[in-house]
Design a protein around this motif. Structure first.
Motif, mmCIF file in Angstrom:
data_model
loop_
_atom_site.group_PDB
_atom_site.id
_atom_site.type_symbol
_atom_site.label_atom_id
_atom_site.label_comp_id
_atom_site.label_asym_id
_atom_site.label_seq_id
_atom_site.Cartn_x
_atom_site.Cartn_y
_atom_site.Cartn_z
ATOM 1 N N PRO A 16 0.837 -1.209 0.000
ATOM 2 C CA PRO A 16 0.000 0.000 0.000
ATOM 3 C C PRO A 16 0.867 1.252 0.000
ATOM 4 N N MET A 17 0.587 2.133 -0.952
ATOM 5 C CA MET A 17 1.363 3.365 -1.074
ATOM 6 C C MET A 17 0.665 4.542 -0.401
ATOM 7 N N ASN A 18 -0.651 4.574 -0.446
ATOM 8 C CA ASN A 18 -1.425 5.652 0.154
ATOM 9 C C ASN A 18 -2.548 5.035 0.962
ATOM 10 N N ASP A 37 -11.353 7.621 -8.012
ATOM 11 C CA ASP A 37 -10.168 7.748 -7.182
ATOM 12 C C ASP A 37 -8.952 7.439 -8.045
ATOM 13 N N TYR A 38 -7.846 8.066 -7.716
ATOM 14 C CA TYR A 38 -6.622 7.823 -8.469
ATOM 15 C C TYR A 38 -5.875 6.588 -7.974
ATOM 16 N N HIS A 39 -6.205 6.123 -6.803
ATOM 17 C CA HIS A 39 -5.498 4.982 -6.245
ATOM 18 C C HIS A 39 -6.468 3.848 -5.971
ATOM 19 N N ASP A 40 -5.921 2.647 -5.848
ATOM 20 C CA ASP A 40 -6.745 1.482 -5.546
ATOM 21 C C ASP A 40 -7.399 1.650 -4.181
ATOM 22 N N ASN A 41 -8.501 0.943 -3.998
ATOM 23 C CA ASN A 41 -9.257 1.071 -2.763
ATOM 24 C C ASN A 41 -9.532 -0.296 -2.139
ATOM 25 N N ARG A 77 -6.248 4.289 -15.218
ATOM 26 C CA ARG A 77 -5.826 5.608 -14.745
ATOM 27 C C ARG A 77 -6.259 6.659 -15.769
ATOM 28 N N ASP A 88 1.127 4.592 -13.649
ATOM 29 C CA ASP A 88 1.230 4.391 -12.198
ATOM 30 C C ASP A 88 0.952 5.666 -11.405
ATOM 31 N N GLY A 89 0.647 6.755 -12.107
ATOM 32 C CA GLY A 89 0.338 8.011 -11.433
ATOM 33 C C GLY A 89 1.519 8.937 -11.266
ATOM 34 N N SER A 90 2.702 8.467 -11.609
ATOM 35 C CA SER A 90 3.867 9.346 -11.481
ATOM 36 C C SER A 90 3.817 10.403 -12.574
#
Length: 164
Positions: A16-18, A37-41, A77, A88-90
């Protein structure tokens, strides 16, 4: 929160990153509205019920979005115009910036070592200092050339001088 593991067994090999915790309490229900959302949940409901309506990212162009969609990556994404990212959102250039930052740290360390050698009277140290300074200058120039932030700052400074 101290009892919550940093990496729950449920995640397997995922890292988990965030992490976000959302809490609420209402008798009549609530809605977060249509969003993405930009990240997985990982959603955990402690009490009550929650209804999700999921839409495929490939249908994003059919939605009323805030901002113009520029790209939908294979992993879902979504990029909006003016805010490009990798899948990956970077952000674009972030890997280059990281590598340059590491290169800068190495150059600074070598300069400090060369200066220490010069202070201790080690033969050839002044040449080492000269080479280390040259390398650090090269890296700093690359860092300055990489970002537009400095160009924007220069433009603002020029506009300010014109106004004076």
């Amino acid at each position: 929160l101290g009892d919550f593991p940093i990496r729950p067994k449920l995640f397997g090999n995922l890292i988990p990153m965030n992490l976000n915790v959302w809490m609420g309490n209402t008798e009549h229900g609530s809605s977060s509205g249509l969003h993405h959302d930009y990240h997985d949940n990982l959603y955990v409901l402690l009490k009550g019920k929650k209804r999700f309506r999921l839409f495929s990212p490939s249908d994003a162009h059919l939605m009323f979005t805030v901002g113009k969609i520029e790209k939908v990556h294979e992993n879902g994404r979504i990029n909006y115009e003016g805010f490009p990212t990798a899948a990956d959102g970077s952000e674009e250039g972030s890997l280059k910036a990281l590598l340059l930052s590491n290169e800068k740290q190495i150059a600074e360390k070598r300069l400090a070592e060369a200066e220490e050698a010069a202070a201790n009277g080690i033969p050839g140290a002044s040449k080492m200092v000269e080479e280390a300074e040259k390398k650090l200058d090269e890296v700093l120039d690359k860092l300055l050339d990489q970002g537009d932030d400095f160009d924007d700052f220069d433009d603002m400074a020029e506009e300010s001088e014109i106004a004076d």
